[in-house]
Design a protein around this motif. Structure first.
Motif, PDB file in Angstrom:
ATOM      1  N   ASP A 124      -8.823  10.815   1.497  1.00 47.34           N
ATOM      2  CA  ASP A 124      -8.498   9.694   2.383  1.00 47.34           C
ATOM      3  C   ASP A 124      -7.358  10.043   3.344  1.00 47.34           C
ATOM      4  OD1 ASP A 124      -6.437   9.798   0.561  1.00 47.34           O
ATOM      5  OD2 ASP A 124      -6.313   7.632   0.257  1.00 47.34           O
ATOM      6  N   PHE A 155      -6.949   7.805   6.456  1.00 48.14           N
ATOM      7  CA  PHE A 155      -6.300   6.517   6.230  1.00 48.14           C
ATOM      8  C   PHE A 155      -4.801   6.709   6.067  1.00 48.14           C
ATOM      9  CE2 PHE A 155      -4.442   3.344   3.414  1.00 48.14           C
ATOM     10  CZ  PHE A 155      -4.692   2.194   4.160  1.00 48.14           C
ATOM     11  N   ARG A 188       0.376   3.843  -2.732  1.00 44.53           N
ATOM     12  CA  ARG A 188      -0.942   4.489  -2.700  1.00 44.53           C
ATOM     13  C   ARG A 188      -0.980   5.625  -1.686  1.00 44.53           C
ATOM     14  NH1 ARG A 188      -6.268   1.597  -0.007  1.00 44.53           N
ATOM     15  NH2 ARG A 188      -7.210   3.547   0.735  1.00 44.53           N
ATOM     16  N   TYR A 245      -2.032   4.965   8.290  1.00 48.72           N
ATOM     17  CA  TYR A 245      -1.035   4.097   7.650  1.00 48.72           C
ATOM     18  C   TYR A 245       0.379   4.526   8.059  1.00 48.72           C
ATOM     19  CZ  TYR A 245       1.894   1.901   4.134  1.00 48.72           C
ATOM     20  OH  TYR A 245       2.888   1.175   3.511  1.00 48.72           O
ATOM     21  N   TRP A 257      -6.778  -3.218   6.463  1.00 50.79           N
ATOM     22  CA  TRP A 257      -6.200  -1.994   5.902  1.00 50.79           C
ATOM     23  C   TRP A 257      -7.281  -1.072   5.349  1.00 50.79           C
ATOM     24  CZ3 TRP A 257      -1.373  -1.088   7.359  1.00 50.79           C
ATOM     25  CH2 TRP A 257      -0.605  -2.201   7.760  1.00 50.79           C
ATOM     26  N   LYS A 258      -8.380  -0.995   6.074  1.00 47.96           N
ATOM     27  CA  LYS A 258      -9.473  -0.078   5.764  1.00 47.96           C
ATOM     28  C   LYS A 258      -9.977   0.513   7.069  1.00 47.96           C
ATOM     29  CE  LYS A 258     -11.094  -2.782   1.771  1.00 47.96           C
ATOM     30  NZ  LYS A 258     -12.237  -3.530   1.191  1.00 47.96           N
ATOM     31  N   LEU A 259     -10.463   1.748   7.008  1.00 46.17           N
ATOM     32  CA  LEU A 259     -11.054   2.375   8.181  1.00 46.17           C
ATOM     33  C   LEU A 259     -12.558   2.205   8.140  1.00 46.17           C
ATOM     34  CD1 LEU A 259      -9.076   5.750   8.494  1.00 46.17           C
ATOM     35  CD2 LEU A 259      -8.589   3.541   9.566  1.00 46.17           C
ATOM     36  N   LEU A 318      -4.707  -1.918  12.048  1.00 51.11           N
ATOM     37  CA  LEU A 318      -5.038  -1.778  10.634  1.00 51.11           C
ATOM     38  C   LEU A 318      -5.008  -3.123   9.919  1.00 51.11           C
ATOM     39  CD1 LEU A 318      -3.361   1.507   9.316  1.00 51.11           C
ATOM     40  CD2 LEU A 318      -5.754   1.074   9.858  1.00 51.11           C
ATOM     41  N   LEU A 347       0.809  -1.221   0.000  1.00 52.39           N
ATOM     42  CA  LEU A 347       0.000   0.000   0.000  1.00 52.39           C
ATOM     43  C   LEU A 347       0.840   1.269   0.000  1.00 52.39           C
ATOM     44  CD1 LEU A 347      -2.646  -1.121   2.652  1.00 52.39           C
ATOM     45  CD2 LEU A 347      -3.065  -0.784   0.213  1.00 52.39           C
ATOM     46  N   ASN A 363     -16.503   2.865   8.835  1.00 53.25           N
ATOM     47  CA  ASN A 363     -17.298   4.078   8.928  1.00 53.25           C
ATOM     48  C   ASN A 363     -18.439   3.838   9.887  1.00 53.25           C
ATOM     49  OD1 ASN A 363     -19.431   6.092   8.295  1.00 53.25           O
ATOM     50  ND2 ASN A 363     -18.000   6.722   6.681  1.00 53.25           N
TER      51      ASN A 363
END
Length: 336
Positions: free
Chosen positions: A295, A298, A195, A302, A320-322, A315, A192, A324
């Motif tokens: 983002d 995130f 990104r 990260y 590896w996503k937050l 994470l 990641l 909601n």
């Protein structure tokens, strides 16, 4: 976690020990109060001419190695020495140090200038605006100044730095030193990286990052003027993409979206305060770029996961996503 070393410790000898750093050899008076912050206990000594020093002793640093404790203190000294060469106005000045356990105090220490003020009290409700906005504007200026004053363009690309951090983490996982993190967690993290990093900042300067710019380490006077920033024990020279992140207390308190209303308002004030004072302010433009993506939360989490075992573990478990919370609540309501 390893137990704290408990060698003989003689705080009553602090005045004599620090007097060696005065040209006149004057022995100060030890204030009877001490303060605990982070890894250190801080003692105040007062000289007859009105000057006061802070003596930082890493009594709370947990390690089974004296060398490890000394190295942490050495790293802090290096940072303060680098800052001392600049015009940055909010860090304590280094007067002297001892990196031995067999000194009169019985423990290694740093002797720093004393900064008057009280730790900033900061909650969702206090201080109220416009005092809140006044503090945020000052913090924005402090962060901008720290980067401006300490930028170093000879450290190489950001990707190389962060890749090395991940590679070192993989080695520690293989050696059993990070039991809660798997090698796959590290490989996922590395996948990641491109990104998260801004390609425009790949070759931007490195700068000193305080590492823990939290309210406890921000001192203010009775009118909420910031008098200084203390506890530089976690500070280091890092890529701008890390040094330019929002201060810790403007990041998510837990890795869940969205930020609450107060936090969003605080961030708006902080970012507005960072707007370039002139069209040629390159550093400010770069910091604003770091804060601009949709983002951004995130990305903050990260980058925190690169230096925090706890955030890395969290994470990784979240894929590896937050999450909601508002969507979760809506989905929950829809199930009835």
């Amino acid at each position: 976690m390893a137990p704290i070393l408990k060698p003989n410790f003689y705080p009553e000898n602090i005045p004599l020990a620090v007097s060696a750093f005065r040209l006149d050899g004057q022995v100060p008076v030890l204030n009877q109060q001490h303060f605990d912050g982070g890894q250190c206990r801080i003692f105040k000594v007062e000289f007859l001419d009105g000057e006061s020093w802070a003596v930082r002793i890493p009594l709370h640093l947990q390690s089974d190695s004296q060398d490890a404790i000394i190295n942490v203190l050495r790293d802090e000294q290096v940072v303060l020495q680098e800052i001392g060469k600049t015009t940055f106005a909010w860090a304590p000045k280094l007067h002297g140090s001892s990196f031995k356990f067999d000194n009169p105090v019985g423990y290694p220490f740093l002797a720093l200038s004393w900064i008057e003020g009280s730790p900033l009290t900061w909650t969702a409700d206090y201080p109220p605006r416009p005092v809140r906005d006044k503090v945020l504007a000052q913090i924005a200026e402090i962060q901008r100044s720290l980067i401006e004053c300490t930028q170093n363009s000879n450290r190489g690309p950001a990707t190389k730095y962060f890749s090395r951090v991940i590679d070192n983490k993989i080695t520690r996982v293989r050696n059993g030193r990070l039991p809660d993190i798997t090698e796959q967690d590290c490989l996922d993290q590395r996948s990641l990286l491109s990104r998260v990093l801004h390609p425009e900042l790949e070759n931007a300067p490195f700068a000193i990052d305080h590492g823990d710019l939290a309210p406890l380490n921000i001192l203010v006077d009775s009118d909420y003027n910031i008098t200084g920033v203390v506890d530089w024990g976690f500070a280091s020279m890092v890529p701008l993409q890390l040094a330019g992140r929002m201060p810790r207390f403007l990041q998510l308190s837990e890795p869940t979206l969205p930020p609450d209303v107060t936090l969003q308002e605080d961030r708006k004030t902080y970012i507005t305060s960072l707007e370039p004072q002139s069209s040629t302010s390159q550093i400010t433009f770069w910091i604003s770029l770091i804060h601009s993506p949709d983002d951004v939360d995130f990305r903050h989490c990260y980058l925190e996961s690169l230096i925090s075992k706890g955030m890395h573990f969290t994470l990784a478990r979240l894929g590896w996503k937050l999450p909601n919370r508002e969507r979760s609540k809506a989905a929950h309501r829809g199930s009835f």
